[in-house]
Write an enzyme that holds these catalytic residues in place. Structure first.
Site, mmCIF file in Angstrom:
data_model
loop_
_atom_site.group_PDB
_atom_site.id
_atom_site.type_symbol
_atom_site.label_atom_id
_atom_site.label_comp_id
_atom_site.label_asym_id
_atom_site.label_seq_id
_atom_site.Cartn_x
_atom_site.Cartn_y
_atom_site.Cartn_z
ATOM 1 N N ASP A 241 -6.556 15.773 -60.613
ATOM 2 C CA ASP A 241 -6.611 16.176 -59.215
ATOM 3 C C ASP A 241 -6.295 17.669 -59.155
ATOM 4 O O ASP A 241 -5.701 18.246 -60.079
ATOM 5 C CB ASP A 241 -5.614 15.374 -58.384
ATOM 6 N N GLU B 276 -3.758 11.783 -39.636
ATOM 7 C CA GLU B 276 -3.516 11.066 -40.888
ATOM 8 C C GLU B 276 -4.479 11.640 -41.924
ATOM 9 O O GLU B 276 -5.691 11.498 -41.804
ATOM 10 C CB GLU B 276 -3.722 9.563 -40.707
#
Length: 855
Positions: free
Chosen positions: A258, A597
């Site tokens: 990542d 979110e």
């Protein structure tokens, strides 16, 4: 035909790596052997430069395709959580194939027009996200397929296998299941967080979807997570990347970190004291490619003897093997390598598929008979999400040619003669910073300067005046000589607010952005990232002049830059109340958004935001019939008994407004099912940093939720009968057969769900678990008999070493429209079959999952 991705300028055109008749592994190894150490290190970073002497083109390993290829324009499907609520693997397969078609078409088109590709323009895609949505607060839960390992695995397999389109070892595109492994919050702590996980939870909850994606779907890439698992940072974990992924599952592809995760090994996890050391540890563990800039230290690591060149070569062979399998080094463009025309992008067929997906994703949670709406002459549409075109797109999304809001959908679908009125009613949040600062408070306009680099150096290539800062260039760039990628900009203006109070002020941008107010920096997000908002609260005085400066840079791919704010809101619900009183019925479109979110933004509660709760209470007090449509990527505790109908729409994509309206007016019979539990409150949820599954999700939860996993209503009714279970002689699994009759007057889909529970089960064994499902379309009065195979791996329980065993005992097999004890009223009572199963160890080898048989 000359391959668009590869100009044959190599010194030796007969080199083995250019020979398509040789094995891919041999070709890749030959190519790697010709690289210098410096070239090798550069190729192990996601922005891999060209090597002209070998004819290797530059390539950026970073494209996204969570629910549509990221680009502009593209087709945007419902967010992943919405796709999961369809419980339809065939739909998922078709969506995945369509997404990679658009991704490959854009790759070839960009290559043809520009001679190179950049971010979001490649053939490797960082999707799907198959982490388990174990906690409703997690900001990235909307990107997943929900809380259940089995549903997640089946959706992941459908996505990966059809997205990649593998034929004879060649790929149309490469999927990258992420984030391996366990990762699911707290997201802001991920750069140093250590998830302590019981090995039995790891094997039974957190790993099954990854195992399916690798061993059954053939995923050729995996993204490692930021966090550590039981003390081992995931991006340098010998256990995860070596023992489990390669040794146990036989993974043959490459692992990418990542973004910034290798740097986290040094700064967050303190794995070693230098970049060279952490880079060597990551490569040795099996992380082949870095998204970030830490692997540049691998030259130093080799020079100091920390790592051997052979280990770099191992990773490089994997990376170039992937590029060869994608067709980047061959002139013959056939099979999945064949260029796909741009006409598929946002094509009528893909738009129709987006609408179908949105229709199948809608979940009807409550209906006292008000739905579908009939005989309504005047309808009030109220709510901050009703007319919004960004909310339906969720996050990690591309830009469609058009997004239909719920308001537009209602206006289009409502019967002729129906008067549709609208008011926003309230802000989405108290302090939401999502609206561009209007020109009316920027007297004199905005002065902009654009630079031919990413760091605002030198003289501007373009000076430009504008009314405000509200730029969404997509992949086109600002024009005026400014390049599409690799530019920066600075804007200055004077802000004169009209109202005194606390303002949320900041920016929304893709990529880096920072903002100053009166020469004081108030927000700073100077990094490469998808479009996201960063705001802070500042007091402003009406009539006073404030100096605004905003700086921005675009690295690659999509580009947008907006100065945003939310003025102080004194909620006044009078307009909404009056509109409701003047109407026969009210549809309230409420919820949250992908700005609330998202990555590094977990929620602190699961309640409806306060301004919307006040709005809802005010409208309900009128006594008019109210239907609530929720747009969110996770559960919201909306439970007022005065609500007549409740629809969960998720973030439904570009056609979501049409699909929701069709459900409201009965043109579509809803059949979506919840892929997550809707809790009554956070009192039912353990702390987010606790990774033990005991008490979490429907599989281990003993309390009654607001709405259970697998729940969803219909406009018709179904009856189950003649359920029976047969043992499979081949592998220890089961065949479950049941008859389902549509006893209503409306055709519709029924999601037949099969759950298993063993008498006396307790953590770490689930109390109940989904082991099979099938979505069937049934005409009024018709009966279908369905035989659904139950994979023995679904019945089995893994020990701490991942060994799957069907535990001996008395099993209850429940077949119905929902969980045992929670069958929706429209599905009627499900059927139970009780049987004893003997202990059986299940082989971990690949097994083909049989389709359901319908009679």
């Amino acid at each position: 035909m000359l391959a668009l991705a590869f100009a044959l300028v190599a010194q030796d055109a007969t080199a083995p790596y250019l020979n398509p008749s040789l094995p891919v592994e041999q070709r890749s190894a030959d190519l790697v052997s010709r690289l210098t150490l410096a070239e090798k290190v550069a190729q192990m970073q996601n922005e891999a430069p060209a090597v002209p002497r070998l004819g290797i083109p530059a390539y950026v390993w970073w494209s996204e395709a969570l629910h549509g290829a990221v680009g502009n324009p593209v087709t945007v499907y419902p967010q992943a959580i919405g796709l999961a609520s369809s419980f339809d693997t065939l739909l998922m397969a078709n969506v995945a194939s369509a997404i990679s078609d658009e991704g490959r078409a854009r790759y070839y088109d960009t290559l043809k027009r520009r001679g190179r590709t950049g971010m979001h323009q490649g053939l490797d895609f960082w999707a799907p996200n198959i982490n388990i949505f174990r906690d409703p607060r997690w900001g990235r839960g909307q990107e997943t397929y929900g809380e259940d390992p089995f549903l997640t695995k089946r959706m992941a397999i459908a996505f990966v296998s059809n997205f990649q389109g593998e034929q004879n070892g060649k790929f149309k595109a490469i999927a990258t299941p992420k984030h391996f492994a366990v990762h699911s919050g707290p997201d802001r702590e991920r750069h140093h967080f250590n998830a302590v996980v019981d090995p039995r939870d790891e094997w039974n909850t957190y790993l099954p979807a990854f195992r399916g994606a690798v061993t059954e779907a053939g995923a050729w890439s995996i993204m490692s997570a930021y966090s550590a698992v039981n003390g081992e940072p995931a991006s340098a974990s010998p256990t995860l990347l070596g023992k489990i992924l390669r040794d146990t599952w036989g993974f043959q592809g490459y692992v990418v970190s990542d973004c910034g995760a290798i740097g986290d090994l040094l700064s967050g996890h303190k794995l070693a004291s230098t970049e060279a050391e952490v880079s060597a540890k990551a490569v040795t563990a099996g992380c082949d490619l870095e998204c970030g800039g830490t692997y540049h230290s691998l030259e130093e690591a080799v020079a100091k003897g920390i790592i051997s060149v052979d280990k770099l070569d191992r990773s490089l062979v994997r990376l170039f093997e992937a590029r060869i399998r994608l067709g980047m080094f061959d002139t013959a463009q056939t099979g999945p390598w064949k260029p796909i025309p741009m006409s598929v992008v946002d094509s009528p067929e893909h738009r129709a598929l987006a609408l179908k997906a949105a229709r199948e994703s809608v979940v009807l949670l409550k209906n006292d008979g008000i739905l579908p709406l009939k005989g309504v002459r005047s309808l009030a549409v109220i709510g901050p999400n009703a007319a919004d075109h960004d909310v339906p797109l969720g996050n990690y999304n591309g830009t469609p040619a058009h997004t239909t809001s719920v308001l537009e959908g209602i206006q289009q679908v409502a019967p002729r003669g129906t008067r549709v009125s609208y008011t926003k009613g309230s802000s989405r949040l108290a302090g939401d910073g999502g609206e561009p600062v209007p020109a009316s408070v920027l007297p004199g306009g905005v002065s902009g300067e654009y630079f031919l680099n990413e760091n605002l150096q030198g003289n501007p290539i373009l000076r430009q005046k504008s009314d405000n800062i509200d730029n969404d260039w997509g992949s086109d760039g600002p024009g005026g000589g400014v390049p599409k990628d690799g530019f920066s900009a600075r804007w200055t203006a004077t802000l004169v607010p009209k109202v005194s109070g606390e303002y949320a002020l900041g920016a929304r941008a893709d990529d880096g952005v920072r903002v100053w107010l009166d020469d004081k920096q108030i927000v700073n997000d100077w990094s490469v990232h998808p479009a996201s908002s960063v705001v802070t609260t500042v007091p402003l005085v009406a009539g006073r002049s404030y100096r605004i400066r905003m700086e921005y840079y675009e690295h690659d791919g999509q580009a947008s830059a907006k100065l945003v704010w939310m003025p102080p809101v004194r909620q006044n619900y009078a307009e909404a109340v009056n509109l409701a009183k003047q109407s026969d019925a009210v549809v309230m479109v409420l919820g949250i958004s992908g700005q609330v979110e998202n990555e590094e933004n977990d929620r602190s509660n699961i309640d409806l935001p306060a301004p919307q709760q006040g709005l809802l209470n005010a409208v309900l007090a009128t006594g008019k019939p109210v239907v609530v449509v929720l747009e969110s990527g996770s559960c919201l505790t909306v439970s007022d008994s005065r609500i007549r109908g409740l629809v969960q729409a998720w973030y439904p994509g570009q056609s979501g407004g049409t699909a929701v309206a069709e459900v409201l007016f009965g043109k579509v019979n809803p059949a979506g099912r919840l892929p997550v539990t809707f809790y009554k409150s956070l009192a039912q949820v353990p702390p987010i940093a606790n990774y033990k599954m005991d008490g979490r999700t429907y599989r281990y939860m003993k309390a009654k939720p607001l709405y259970p996993f697998g729940y969803g209503l219909s406009y018709t009714r179904f009856r189950y009968s003649d359920a029976h279970v047969e043992r499979r002689s081949d592998n220890g699994g089961l065949f479950v057969t049941v008859s389902v009759r549509n006893i209503g007057n409306v055709e519709g889909d029924e999601v037949i769900q099969v759950y298993s529970s063993r008498e006396g089960a307790a953590w770490p064994e689930p109390l109940r678990k989904l082991v099979a499902f099938h979505r069937a379309h049934i005409l009024p009065g018709a009966n279908v008999t369905v035989t659904i195979p139950v994979d023995p791996r679904g019945l089995a329980q893994a020990d701490g070493n991942g060994i799957l065993t069907i535990l001996p005992g008395k099993y209850r097999i429940h077949i119905g429209g929902g969980q045992p004890g929670y069958d929706p009223a429209t599905s009627g009572r499900g059927q139970d079959v009780t049987m004893r199963l003997d202990e059986k160890v299940i082989p971990t080898s690949k097994q083909r999952v049989l389709p359901a048989i319908i009679k």
